[in-house]
Design an enzyme around this catalytic site. Sequence first.
Site, PDB file in Angstrom:
ATOM      1  CD  GLU A 132       3.911   1.369 -11.075  1.00  0.00           C
ATOM      2  OE1 GLU A 132       3.869   0.125 -10.930  1.00  0.00           O
ATOM      3  OE2 GLU A 132       4.945   2.040 -11.006  1.00  0.00           O
ATOM      4  CB  SER A 136       9.075   0.430 -11.591  1.00  0.00           C
ATOM      5  OG  SER A 136       7.764   0.233 -11.102  1.00  0.00           O
ATOM      6  CG  HIS A 194       2.196   1.614  -7.355  1.00  0.00           C
ATOM      7  ND1 HIS A 194       2.245   1.124  -6.070  1.00  0.00           N
ATOM      8  CD2 HIS A 194       3.374   1.271  -7.925  1.00  0.00           C
ATOM      9  CE1 HIS A 194       3.396   0.512  -5.883  1.00  0.00           C
ATOM     10  NE2 HIS A 194       4.103   0.587  -6.996  1.00  0.00           N
ATOM     11  CG  ASP A 226       5.847  -0.452 -14.555  1.00  0.00           C
ATOM     12  OD1 ASP A 226       4.677  -0.783 -14.861  1.00  0.00           O
ATOM     13  OD2 ASP A 226       6.157  -0.107 -13.399  1.00  0.00           O
ATOM     14  CG  HIS A 227       5.619  -4.012 -13.221  1.00  0.00           C
ATOM     15  ND1 HIS A 227       4.446  -4.031 -12.490  1.00  0.00           N
ATOM     16  CD2 HIS A 227       6.384  -3.040 -12.658  1.00  0.00           C
ATOM     17  CE1 HIS A 227       4.498  -3.136 -11.527  1.00  0.00           C
ATOM     18  NE2 HIS A 227       5.668  -2.508 -11.609  1.00  0.00           N
TER      19      HIS A 227
END
Length: 640
Positions: free
Chosen positions: A280, A326, A441, A495-496
């Site tokens: 994440e 995501s 996150h 994911d990013h």
Amino acid sequence: MISNRFRLNEVLVLFYRLFLAFFFYFLARTLFYVYNSDLLNVDSFGQYLSLAYHGLTFDRMAIFYMSSLFIILSILPIYKTTSKGYQKLLFWSYIIPNLLAYATNFIDLIYYRFIYARTTIAVFDSLEHESNKGTLFFNFLINYWHVFLWCIGLSIVWVFLYKKVKFTRPITIESKKSYWISSIVLFVIVVVGFIAGVRGDLKKTTRPLNIIDANRHVEKPEHADVVLNTPFAILRTIGKTSFKKVDFMDQPTLDKYVSAVKHYQTNEPSTPNIVLFITESYAREYVGAFNKDMNIPNYQSYTPFIDSLSQHSLIFPNAFANGYKSIHGVSSVIAGIPSFKDAFTSSPFPKQKIESLVSTLKSKGYDTSFFHGAPNGSMGFLGFGNILGYDHYYGKTEYDNDDDFDGTWGIWDEPFFQYMRKTLNEKEEPFFATLFTVSSHEPFNVPKEYEGKFPKGNQPIHKTVGYTDYAFKRFFEESSKEPWFENTIFIITADHTNQIDYDEYRKLVNRTAVPILIYTPDERVKGVDKSLAQQIDIYPTVLDMIGYDKPFRSWGRSLINDTITKPFVVNYGGNEYTYQEGNYIVRFNGKDITGFYDINDKGLERNLINEKNEEMLELELKCKAFVQDYFARIIDKKLD
């Protein structure tokens, strides 16, 4: 009593109330710039005013839509429009829709830093799968209280200024004929103005304004987000999808420039275990091993374990994500399907047979599992995992111990990593396991017992990056003792991206920069490969490494052995496609090429579109071919 033969006063009051909306949209745009100035690269106050001026067109569309009932009620030929009751009706028909829309502007004061684009209706597609919406909203309220304060404060001032100009004195209709004539004229003028306002103009050949039109007024792609406003972006994407076929070239030409089928025959067939980590928000920026040659002043790494693991791995320090959310990362990494303007998984087309790592590995006898410590179904992973055909899904429900719940997203990374290890111990080999992490996150917390253990850094995410790195360390320490470890390929990516600390990563192209790391305990693949790489390359790379002996559908390329497909990257940002290959970066708005840039010009500062050469022309065709083939295969359900 006042005379109002031609309803002039009513018109003036209507204009005043609409002017207030434009004024407060300007204030919201200014706050958006202040909060995100380091990402928007506005050179001067004069340039900002120029962008704000162009933004009036987009503000007008949003304001006119949200004020449509109010405008109609304001011009109706009703003699008692100035009565208190009618003015109260006007007030509520104006305030409720306008303030609801206006509030969405404040989402992007913060959320823009996560997706690098104005919020669209797609964000609600993402939230649809979250069972903890109340918790997320409460955390946002606590962590970003100042944003709510701005929103509420400006809304109160807006209401105050609206009420400051009252229009409740009774009027005398001296001539009904004049009143009706003026009403008809007023109605026609307002309706024509309303149509022009929501379309952009009245030309038959001009389509209604869309998000991409903001790029017509800018020199830098990120400036389009200053021109836009969030209500407009949401309104223009309601019920819309970018998944439509395009026709840039005939099939023989397309086949020349894009290859969606791969077949590697270099390695002998084998069945090692595959453990894939989609981490994440783990931007390449945070990982020291991927920044050794970036020459970033005062650079600090927050991943000591991954840095050490990189010395025994094959790493790609020039890799990029194919999306910015995501779920984009999941479809890109596992199925090799990127997401551009809209997520593939939020389109009308994900429910089809999809060839992916899951289906190809299952055909070779692999047990397949998806691990995600969030509430089951969060992010849409469970649904998409079922489409891909995972044998097992392990979420917060299966973990079954809320003592390790972080209070927002899911189970803390360290214990959930260990849960995956223990679960894998019980499986027969070969297995394919995907773990999507949760801890790095927003709201960027770590377990209480680890407070102060990891460097705080300059961004809130930095300490959580350190915590997830520690979770990796503990996982590899314990897994190295397991019998399946030596026969396993480990892949780590993200994911990013997320919060940015260094100017190098504020550059538009680098905002999607993620790490890709491949580790095998025998170190048969090892080193640093600076070629362009992307998430959709992971799927074909795995199949190449295990000697998969059949052709398979993939837009990506093997990062190990592919000598046919040139390294390239394709993604979407700043409302346009970005295609990187060879010596250039191509920008494409879906219709026209808008720019060519040197491959090292990640900030897209010098447009070379007037200096076209043969390589540029070929890259233009490759970019268009990719987009054409992408939509055709998805819509025609040819992803198997």
